[in-house]
Each structure stands twice: as structure tokens, then as C-alpha cells.
Write a protein that holds these residues in place. Structure first.
Motif, short mmCIF file in Angstrom:
data_model
loop_
_atom_site.label_atom_id
_atom_site.label_comp_id
_atom_site.label_asym_id
_atom_site.label_seq_id
_atom_site.Cartn_x
_atom_site.Cartn_y
_atom_site.Cartn_z
N TYR A 104 3.68 23.34 39.83
CA TYR A 104 2.45 23.57 40.58
C TYR A 104 2.65 24.70 41.59
O TYR A 104 1.79 25.57 41.75
N GLY A 105 3.78 24.68 42.27
CA GLY A 105 4.09 25.75 43.23
C GLY A 105 4.24 27.10 42.56
O GLY A 105 3.77 28.12 43.08
N PHE A 106 4.87 27.12 41.39
CA PHE A 106 5.01 28.36 40.63
C PHE A 106 3.64 28.90 40.24
O PHE A 106 3.37 30.10 40.36
N GLN A 107 2.79 28.02 39.75
CA GLN A 107 1.43 28.44 39.38
C GLN A 107 0.66 28.95 40.60
O GLN A 107 -0.11 29.91 40.50
N LEU A 108 0.88 28.32 41.74
CA LEU A 108 0.21 28.74 42.95
C LEU A 108 0.68 30.12 43.41
O LEU A 108 -0.12 30.95 43.83
N LEU A 109 1.98 30.37 43.26
CA LEU A 109 2.53 31.66 43.68
C LEU A 109 2.19 32.79 42.71
O LEU A 109 2.13 33.95 43.12
N THR A 110 2.00 32.48 41.44
CA THR A 110 1.71 33.53 40.47
C THR A 110 0.23 33.87 40.39
O THR A 110 -0.17 34.70 39.58
N ALA A 118 10.30 13.56 37.99
CA ALA A 118 9.13 14.10 37.30
C ALA A 118 8.13 14.68 38.31
O ALA A 118 7.54 15.74 38.06
N LEU A 119 7.95 14.01 39.44
CA LEU A 119 7.06 14.55 40.46
C LEU A 119 7.61 15.84 41.06
O LEU A 119 6.85 16.77 41.36
N LEU A 120 8.92 15.91 41.21
CA LEU A 120 9.53 17.12 41.74
C LEU A 120 9.36 18.29 40.76
O LEU A 120 9.07 19.41 41.17
N VAL A 121 9.52 18.01 39.47
CA VAL A 121 9.30 19.04 38.46
C VAL A 121 7.83 19.48 38.47
O VAL A 121 7.52 20.68 38.40
N ALA A 122 6.91 18.50 38.57
CA ALA A 122 5.49 18.84 38.63
C ALA A 122 5.17 19.67 39.87
O ALA A 122 4.38 20.62 39.80
N VAL A 163 -2.23 23.86 48.52
CA VAL A 163 -1.00 23.72 49.31
C VAL A 163 -0.83 22.27 49.76
O VAL A 163 0.26 21.71 49.74
N PHE A 164 -1.94 21.64 50.15
CA PHE A 164 -1.90 20.23 50.53
C PHE A 164 -1.47 19.35 49.36
O PHE A 164 -0.66 18.44 49.52
N THR A 165 -2.00 19.63 48.18
CA THR A 165 -1.61 18.88 46.98
C THR A 165 -0.13 19.05 46.68
O THR A 165 0.56 18.09 46.34
N LEU A 166 0.37 20.26 46.84
CA LEU A 166 1.79 20.52 46.65
C LEU A 166 2.62 19.72 47.66
O LEU A 166 3.64 19.12 47.31
N GLY A 167 2.17 19.67 48.90
CA GLY A 167 2.87 18.87 49.92
C GLY A 167 2.87 17.39 49.59
O GLY A 167 3.86 16.70 49.80
N LEU A 168 1.75 16.90 49.05
CA LEU A 168 1.69 15.49 48.65
C LEU A 168 2.65 15.19 47.51
O LEU A 168 3.32 14.15 47.50
N LEU A 169 2.72 16.09 46.53
CA LEU A 169 3.67 15.90 45.42
C LEU A 169 5.11 15.84 45.94
O LEU A 169 5.89 14.99 45.52
N LEU A 170 5.45 16.74 46.84
CA LEU A 170 6.81 16.76 47.39
C LEU A 170 7.09 15.53 48.24
O LEU A 170 8.19 14.95 48.16
#
Length: 159
Positions: A55-61, A47-51, A72-79
């Protein structure tokens, strides 16, 4: 020369004595609680990987964010947390001792997020967080789970 595998149901083999005169230690069977906790941790990690993917898709779009590098830091924490939970589930399933604490911490985090989610108007999402976390916490303190997950890390036996 190797010995044939022992059948734990055969009482004659259970009475075997080792060189010191005590019973021969056998492998401990994996309790169902270990499997349940490992599956809960793996599902939470998924579920965290999907989130993180969303999140990364939203960041890129180009979704608006206050701080790009904070996002980007939040994305790194999720991963990172997802990878950590996958490791906890994997090594707990294998019977190591250290993932029990990690699994407990992850489930306590899930409780602290699940209660506000449940009371904040999202009852299904809150229950989806609370119920598996509660089951995993109860199973983490089961004596069979503790007995199975007591292997320390280190070098494998020489023989």
C-alpha cells in the motif's frame, strides 16, 4: 545455594511439600495450542505488514487516491494493527492473560473479512482467512490454553 532442577517424571519429586503443607507449584508446560495461536497471529501480522508495504509503495508511486491523507491514515492503521498482532502473538506465547482477548478480537475480524471474500469470488483467499481464524478461536477456548495463559502482568517475583 540453589536446588537442582526437578524432573516432573520422577514421582518422588512430584510428592514434594512446601512450607504450608501443599504441593510445590511447578511451571506449566506450554500447550501446542498456544504455539498454534501465536503462529497464526504472527502470520496475520506479517500479512498485514506486507499489505502495508504494498500500500505504501502504491502510495509513493502515484497511484490515484481520493484523499492522500486518508490513504496515509489507512497505511498507519495497517502498520499499527500489524504491530498489535505481533505483540498479541508474542505475549500469548509467553503466557500472559491479556492477549487472549486481543487474539479473539483479531480472529473475529478475520472471520468478518473472510466470509465475504470467500463468497465474493475469491475462495482461496477466503479459506486462507477463515481456516486459521476458526482453528485459533477453537484453541483459545481450550482449557489447557486458558490454564497456561493466565499469568497477569506486573512485577516479576522478588526471589
Amino acid at each position: 545455594m540453589s536446588r537442582p532442577p526437578e524432573n516432573p517424571a520422577d514421582p518422588a519429586e512430584n510428592q514434594a511439600e512446601n512450607q504450608a503443607g501443599g504441593p510445590v507449584p511447578g511451571p506449566v508446560a506450554r500447550p501446542a495450542g498456544i504455539t498454534v495461536i501465536a503462529v497464526v497471529a504472527a502470520l496475520e501480522a506479517t500479512a498485514l505488514l506486507v499489505a502495508a508495504g504494498w500500500y505504501g509503495f502504491q502510495l509513493l508511486t502515484g497511484a490515484p487516491v481520493l484523499s492522500f491523507w486518508g490513504a496515509v491514515f489507512t497505511l498507519g492503521l495497517l502498520l499499527a494493527f500489524s504491530a498489535w498482532l505481533f505483540a498479541v502473538g508474542h505475549f500469548l506465547f509467553r503466557g500472559y492473560r491479556w492477549p487472549r482477548a486481543g487474539a479473539l478480537v483479531a480472529q473475529l475480524f478475520m472471520l468478518t473479512i473472510g466470509f465475504p471474500t470467500l463468497t465474493g469470488g475469491y475462495p482461496l483467499a477466503g479459506l486462507a482467512m477463515l481456516l486459521p481464524a476458526a482453528v485459533a478461536i477453537v484453541l483459545l477456548f481450550d482449557k489447557r490454553v486458558i490454564a497456561f495463559a493466565s499469568r497477569a502482568g506486573g512485577a516479576p517475583p522478588a526471589l
